[in-house]
Design a protein around this motif. Structure first.
Motif, mmCIF file in Angstrom:
data_model
loop_
_atom_site.group_PDB
_atom_site.id
_atom_site.type_symbol
_atom_site.label_atom_id
_atom_site.label_comp_id
_atom_site.label_asym_id
_atom_site.label_seq_id
_atom_site.Cartn_x
_atom_site.Cartn_y
_atom_site.Cartn_z
ATOM 1 N N MET A 1 -41.196 -0.263 12.257
ATOM 2 C CA MET A 1 -40.143 0.156 11.325
ATOM 3 C C MET A 1 -40.309 -0.571 9.991
ATOM 4 O O MET A 1 -40.138 0.019 8.919
ATOM 5 N N GLN B 1 -37.306 7.410 19.875
ATOM 6 C CA GLN B 1 -36.496 6.785 18.814
ATOM 7 C C GLN B 1 -36.437 7.759 17.645
ATOM 8 O O GLN B 1 -37.403 7.933 16.920
ATOM 9 N N ALA C 1 -30.601 4.330 7.165
ATOM 10 C CA ALA C 1 -30.124 5.661 7.530
ATOM 11 C C ALA C 1 -30.875 6.199 8.737
ATOM 12 O O ALA C 1 -30.334 6.989 9.501
ATOM 13 N N SER C 2 -32.154 5.783 8.904
ATOM 14 C CA SER C 2 -32.946 6.335 9.991
ATOM 15 C C SER C 2 -32.674 5.642 11.318
ATOM 16 O O SER C 2 -32.568 6.278 12.354
ATOM 17 N N PHE C 3 -32.608 4.324 11.292
ATOM 18 C CA PHE C 3 -32.467 3.559 12.534
ATOM 19 C C PHE C 3 -31.248 2.651 12.456
ATOM 20 O O PHE C 3 -31.386 1.424 12.367
ATOM 21 N N PRO C 4 -30.049 3.250 12.457
ATOM 22 C CA PRO C 4 -28.847 2.422 12.237
ATOM 23 C C PRO C 4 -28.680 1.329 13.289
ATOM 24 O O PRO C 4 -28.164 0.262 12.971
ATOM 25 N N VAL C 5 -29.156 1.581 14.501
ATOM 26 C CA VAL C 5 -28.934 0.583 15.551
ATOM 27 C C VAL C 5 -29.881 -0.612 15.377
ATOM 28 O O VAL C 5 -29.458 -1.766 15.368
ATOM 29 N N ASN D 1 -36.629 8.212 25.831
ATOM 30 C CA ASN D 1 -36.970 6.986 25.127
ATOM 31 C C ASN D 1 -37.369 7.198 23.682
ATOM 32 O O ASN D 1 -37.793 6.275 23.013
ATOM 33 N N PHE E 1 -33.670 3.733 3.422
ATOM 34 C CA PHE E 1 -34.313 4.710 4.308
ATOM 35 C C PHE E 1 -34.228 4.235 5.759
ATOM 36 O O PHE E 1 -33.858 4.991 6.654
ATOM 37 N N LEU F 1 -35.650 9.632 14.056
ATOM 38 C CA LEU F 1 -35.548 9.247 12.643
ATOM 39 C C LEU F 1 -34.240 9.859 12.134
ATOM 40 O O LEU F 1 -34.237 10.903 11.520
ATOM 41 N N THR F 2 -33.139 9.184 12.463
ATOM 42 C CA THR F 2 -31.816 9.785 12.272
ATOM 43 C C THR F 2 -31.591 10.327 10.867
ATOM 44 O O THR F 2 -30.885 11.310 10.678
ATOM 45 N N LEU F 3 -32.219 9.686 9.893
ATOM 46 C CA LEU F 3 -32.052 10.122 8.501
ATOM 47 C C LEU F 3 -32.309 11.619 8.348
ATOM 48 O O LEU F 3 -31.669 12.293 7.551
ATOM 49 N N LEU G 1 -29.385 13.817 8.712
ATOM 50 C CA LEU G 1 -28.329 13.559 7.730
ATOM 51 C C LEU G 1 -28.667 14.359 6.469
ATOM 52 O O LEU G 1 -29.813 14.760 6.273
ATOM 53 N N PHE H 1 -41.742 5.240 17.319
ATOM 54 C CA PHE H 1 -40.914 6.346 17.813
ATOM 55 C C PHE H 1 -40.611 6.263 19.306
ATOM 56 O O PHE H 1 -40.255 7.252 19.918
ATOM 57 N N ILE H 2 -40.794 5.088 19.893
ATOM 58 C CA ILE H 2 -40.381 4.910 21.280
ATOM 59 C C ILE H 2 -39.336 3.808 21.311
ATOM 60 O O ILE H 2 -39.524 2.737 20.734
ATOM 61 N N GLN H 3 -38.236 4.101 21.959
ATOM 62 C CA GLN H 3 -37.200 3.091 22.102
ATOM 63 C C GLN H 3 -37.536 2.202 23.271
ATOM 64 O O GLN H 3 -37.887 2.689 24.336
#
Lengths: 230, 344, 222
Positions: free
Chosen positions: B99, C174, B135-139, C172, B132, C176-178, C181, B165-167
């Motif tokens: 990130m 993740q 907004a993309s990864f608020p957590v 799993n 950026f 890209l929430t933006l 929005l 892109f993997i949590q």
């Protein structure tokens, strides 16, 4: 793109009756079209909405066989009304096959993150608790705010949400509050991480609605129970 | 046979300072060093890796862009290095490194290069990258760990090496920043902790003292316009102080707002970015007051606990306008407005 | 005009909305729905198809009435016709699926003020035959739908890890929430415009080089 720049050649002298005629006839065609579609789609839309509401109510209060609709009159007594009544303040009493009251469903609405959120929740008078919640309408951000509809962990808050009344029967013992992190008491709602605003909106709506409606239902419990036998 | 005489014609200014862009950038990086060291002290190897990742991807992005477009290589001017470092300072120590890398890429590519490179950007590039990511990864961007010390330098503070892109569900001992403790629990962190920086937060928002030292150095050497930070601090003091007077139980005192969160870092190192801040002195005052006001407004009444980033970005967007309306009158010239009035 | 040329002209009218005069990527029209409802594939497609229907039908009616509508009141009449079809579309979507109607919210009614529709009415349907106008409406509408679909798929895949509601990457992922929005719409649209302009630029460059070569050889043989 030369075609956008030039306007059609206008004829200079046109008398106004012709203008009126043209506008009037186009308006006439438009009117007919709209009325025709409206008439055609209205029953379908009504049926859709009713089916959706019924299904949602049965989801919120399980074991429901049929329901009756009530609205409070001036003295705060719940009186039955027709199901398709235009009255906005509706309380749905649900009964099982033995005509026993299984729960009461109340609708609540309020401002969400983007637009109004409409939801229903089911109240079980025996358990003195909210036993289910379903969002009917929301335009919350997909993947974020709309977790109030999809997130199983958030929805599990409403499987048993304590709304028992104090001795006076007028007020909730403990108001419903939002908490960040896991819930410590049954009257708390645990917020969705990353969607605090939407969670807060839902909590506020339910807190406000239960504070008014639960005492009302409790007072009218006899009325609701008896109505099932009719 | 004619004899040729060469006449050298040049216009003013005739007195020039020896310092060029790389030298100034170097000095700014030096003044950031105390805070960088503090971040390493408090957050150990995680902080180091976040900084290295952010800086190297910032340099990589700029280098590759210049190479692909056959442009003159601009890496040596140090601005990409500074942007990467500043971005790292705004990130939480436990952030997954991919990130940080993505944020660096966005900061340089979309924050700077797309506008035409250094000097043409409207917004502070580091803050564009940070916005950026927020907004993309608020957590991930709001998962904080408690500050440690040199003794646990080697401890990883979060899932640094997750695949993009993997949590990854890793249990980290998280904690709240002083600001979110204030906002959601009404808990006030003691002043000495805020001042020395032994608190949770981003890499660069821990020690107000060390940031102030660096800022002071830059003001003395005249690398930044002192009016901007002074205006920000004054506006925060007045607005937050006023709110505190109205309701001391609900609103935090002004010193809390001053020394918590990213205010010091933002006011001294980001709002003062010479490219995205106004040129005129009057414009700088308005710019700073606007930021201070917005910071307190967002922190006390907004949905988020911290608002320095958005406050600076918002004021960045109006700084061209501020330059226009605060244009000083040229000596002897007639003001346009007067001219319009005097017309019959 | 020969039969073949008429055919190719019709083809041209239909195809220009898809690529050369694409309402979104080339003309940058109707940005409000483009940015607002492309946060999921389903929303984008329904919006696109609704616009396509309204555009084609209003082009049809306006073109067939074009000789009867006096120039002075033409804009008012066009808006009346467009508003009618939008209302019809609104009811139709509501009857077809309550859920989609709720997701799109006010944006269906806002098709009325989508400048593509009034733009095509004024620029094309008011001075061309019925057949051509319908073709133009279909082409432009399809181009618009295609653009919305392109935006919607990128935004949903990156922002939610799903395509048309089907989960793609498992739990799993993740996101890209933006991207879902409102800000993400600008990023995605900007990237597409970059791509389109790059293509156009390259094609023009090739064209110029080709011309230069023919010019040069022409000079030499003279």
């Amino acid at each position: 793109m030369s075609e956008t720049t030039q306007a059609p050649v206008e004829t200079p002298q046109i008398n106004s009756s012709r203008l009126l005629m043209a506008m009037g006839s186009v308006g006439f065609i438009a009117g007919i079209l709209i009325v025709f579609t409206f008439q055609f789609t209205l029953p379908i839309i009504k049926a859709n909405e009713k089916a959706y509401l019924d299904q949602s109510i049965f989801e919120v209060v399980p074991n429901t066989a049929y329901k009756k609709v009530f609205t409070p009159d001036k003295n705060g007594v719940l009186t039955p009304i027709a199901e398709d009544s235009e009255e906005p303040y509706k309380i749905f009493a649900c009964y099982d096959k033995e005509h026993k009251l299984t729960g009461v469903v109340v609708e609540a609405s309020g401002q969400g993150f983007q637009d109004v959120i409409r939801l229903i929740y089911g109240y079980d008078p025996q358990k003195q608790a909210v036993i289910g919640m379903k969002v009917l309408q929301s335009t919350e951000t997909p993947g974020l705010g709309d977790k109030i509809i999809t997130d199983a962990k958030f929805l599990s808050n409403f499987a048993h949400l304590d709304v028992s009344l104090d001795e006076s029967g007028e007020r909730l013992k403990a108001p419903i509050t939002l908490i960040k992190g896991p819930r410590e008491n049954d009257h708390q709602i645990s917020a969705i991480t990353g969607a605090t605003i939407s969670s807060r909106a839902v909590t506020r709506m339910i807190a406000r609605s239960t504070a008014i409606n639960i005492p009302l239902i409790y007072k009218n419990l006899k009325v609701l129970e008896e109505a099932g036998n009719e | 046979m004619e004899k040729k005489i060469e006449l050298l014609l040049s216009s003013s200014p005739f007195l020039k300072q020896q310092e060029d862009t790389p030298a100034v950038m170097r000095q700014v990086i030096y003044s950031l060093l105390p805070a960088v060291l503090a971040a390493l002290w408090y957050f150990g190897i995680s902080a180091l890796m976040v900084m290295l990742t952010a800086v190297s991807f910032a340099l990589l992005t700029e280098g590759v862009y210049n190479r692909l477009n056959h442009k003159k290589q601009t890496l040596h001017d140090g601005s990409a290095l500074l942007t990467g470092l500043l971005l790292a300072m705004t990130l939480p120590p436990g952030i997954p490194l991919w990130m940080a890398a993505l944020g660096s890429f966005v900061a340089i590519a979309l924050g700077k290069l797309i506008f035409g490179g250094l000097g043409s950007n409207i917004f502070n590039p580091a803050l564009v990258g940070r916005a950026f990511l927020q907004a993309s990864f608020p957590v991930s961007l709001t998962t904080w760990v408690a500050a440690g010390s040199l003794s646990n330098f080697g401890d990883w503070r979060g899932p640094a090496f997750t695949i993009p892109f993997i949590q990854e569900k890793v249990d980290v001992l998280t904690t709240a920043t002083p600001l979110s403790m204030m906002k959601f629990e009404g808990h006030l962190t003691p002043l000495n902790q805020l001042f020395l920086g032994h608190s949770a937060g981003s890499l660069g928002e821990t020690s107000a003292l060390l940031l102030l030292l660096g800022g002071l150095y830059m003001v003395i050497r005249n690398y930044i316009n002192w009016r901007i930070p002074v205006a920000i601090f004054a506006a925060v003091m007045v607005f937050a102080g006023g709110l505190h007077l109205l309701n001391p139980e609900k609103f935090a005192p002004f010193y809390f707002h001053l020394f918590s969160g990213g205010l010091m870092l933002g006011a001294l190192f980001m709002a003062t970015d010479p490219v995205s801040s106004p040129i005129t002195h009057k414009g700088c005052w308005i710019f700073g007051i606007g930021i201070g006001f917005l910071v307190v407004l967002i922190r006390t009444f907004g949905g988020l606990p911290e608002g320095v980033m958005y406050a600076i970005l918002l004021m960045n967007s109006v700084s061209p306008l501020l330059n226009r309306v605060t244009q000083p009158r040229i000596y002897g010239a007639v003001d346009d407005r007067h001219k319009a009035k005097s017309k019959p | 005009m020969s039969e073949e040329r008429i055919q190719s002209e019709k083809m041209e009218i239909f195809l220009k909305g898809l690529w050369k005069d694409n309402p979104v990527f080339v003309m940058l029209l109707g940005m409000c729905p483009v940015l607002a409802v492309t946060n999921s594939v389903i929303n984008a497609v329904v919006m696109g198809v609704a616009t396509l229907a309204v555009l084609t039908l209003s082009n049809l009616l306006i073109s067939s009435l074009r000789k009867l509508i006096p120039g002075q009141v033409r804009i008012a009449t066009y808006i009346l016709i467009i508003a009618t079809f939008v209302t019809v579309a609104d009811y139709a979507i509501k009857a077809a699926s309550l859920e989609v109607h709720k997701a799109l919210g006010a944006f269906i009614s806002l098709i009325v003020v989508n400048c593509i529709i009034l733009g095509r009415a004024e620029a094309f349907a008011s001075k061309n035959s019925i057949g051509k106008s319908v073709l133009d409406g279909l082409g432009m509408g399809l181009g618009f739908t295609l653009a919305l679909l392109l935006l919607g798929s990128v935004r949903e895949i990156l922002g939610n890890g799903s395509f048309a509601g089907i989960d793609l990457f498992g739990p799993n992922f993740q996101p890209l929430t933006l991207m879902i929005l409102p800000g993400g719409a600008f990023f995605v649209l900007g990237s597409y415009l970059l791509l389109f302009n790059w293509f156009k630029h390259r094609k023009e460059k090739e064209q110029r080089e080709l011309e230069a070569v023919t010019f040069y050889t022409g000079e030499a043989t003279r």
